[in-house]
Design an enzyme around this catalytic site. Structure first.
Site, short mmCIF file in Angstrom:
data_model
loop_
_atom_site.label_atom_id
_atom_site.label_comp_id
_atom_site.label_asym_id
_atom_site.label_seq_id
_atom_site.Cartn_x
_atom_site.Cartn_y
_atom_site.Cartn_z
N ASP A 102 82.62 65.64 -57.40
CA ASP A 102 81.28 65.43 -55.97
C ASP A 102 80.51 66.38 -56.41
OD1 ASP A 102 83.12 63.21 -55.68
OD2 ASP A 102 83.87 64.10 -53.71
N TYR A 103 79.13 66.14 -55.88
CA TYR A 103 77.81 66.59 -55.48
C TYR A 103 78.26 68.32 -55.43
CZ TYR A 103 72.96 68.11 -54.28
OH TYR A 103 71.75 68.92 -54.27
#
Ligand code: URA
Length: 242
Positions: A102-103
């Site tokens: 994820d980011y």
């Protein structure tokens, strides 16, 4: 042109001194010919075998392990023109990430242009182990941890068994640090698993992917894998594949 023992050592096969012993013992071949002379010079595209095993990487294939920083997307391009993990690596060839972080997740991310290895590594049947460290907002009970390790329902499907350990507890701040090892790679899997037992992930780091870690790399730093590591990854998934 480089000295043969240096090229062997750089491949990760063994140390330079060990390479010298192997050369002396007639265990090294260059382009099909046994060499026993120390220090002959070779090109990186010469075909070199040690004990019958090729130390050359597959032609044109590159493999990197990156310590993914927070705030970078795991993709090869982004319509919003945000920086991607691929932008962090100076490589002319078109590489892509193996799986996704994820980011806001940090840690081990493999990038390559080897589609065969990528498919093997991300295929669920190959059970590649991923170890995550998650900081969560609360202190789960023993029962909740057992539920997590036995499998919880996320997106309508039960997760397979996981290893779960509490690494640290902060009673004052009411947070804990969990070590979670999973073999799947479902979307936002760790966050959803933690949600399923009633907590929220505050911070997430992938500590290990198979046997690869980023212990010596700062966030944003990366290194190339050596031939030994690439072969070990292949061995790992091909063994599981049988
Ligand atoms: N699980 C998550 O929730 N996020 C990641 O980035 C990786 C695993």
């Amino acid at each position: 042109m480089e000295r043969i023992q240096k090229v062997i050592a750089q491949s990760g096969y063994c140390s330079r001194r060990k390479a010298e012993e192997l050369i002396k013992d007639g265990k090294v071949e260059v382009n099909g010919k046994t060499i026993t002379e120390m220090g002959i010079k070779v090109n990186y595209d010469d075909d070199i075998t040690v004990n019958g095993e090729s130390i050359n990487l597959k032609e044109d294939k590159v493999y990197y392990v990156l310590n993914k920083p927070r705030g970078i997307i795991t993709s090869t391009s982004d319509e919003k023109k945000r920086k991607t993990v691929v932008d962090l690596i100076k490589e002319e060839k078109r590489i892509y990430p193996v799986g996704r972080l994820d980011y806001d997740t940090t840690g081990v991310l493999l990038l390559t242009n080897d589609g065969e290895l990528t498919n093997l590594l991300i295929h669920p049947k190959n059970n590649v182990e991923k170890l995550y460290i998650a900081k969560i907002n609360g202190i789960p009970t023993k029962e909740e941890l057992i539920r997590l390790s036995k499998g919880v329902i996320i997106d309508g499907k039960k997760t397979s068994s996981a290893k779960v350990k509490i690494k640290r507890i902060n009673k004052k701040l009411n947070t804990s640090l969990l070590e979670i090892t999973i073999h799947e790679g479902r979307n936002h899997q760790i966050k959803k698993m933690i949600e399923a037992i009633g907590y929220e992930v505050i911070r997430l780091r992938r500590e290990r992917f198979a046997f690869l870690d980023v212990d010596n790399l700062k966030p944003g730093e990366y290194r190339k894998l050596n031939i030994k590591e690439v072969k070990s990854l292949y061995n790992l998934v091909q063994k599981n594949d049988k």
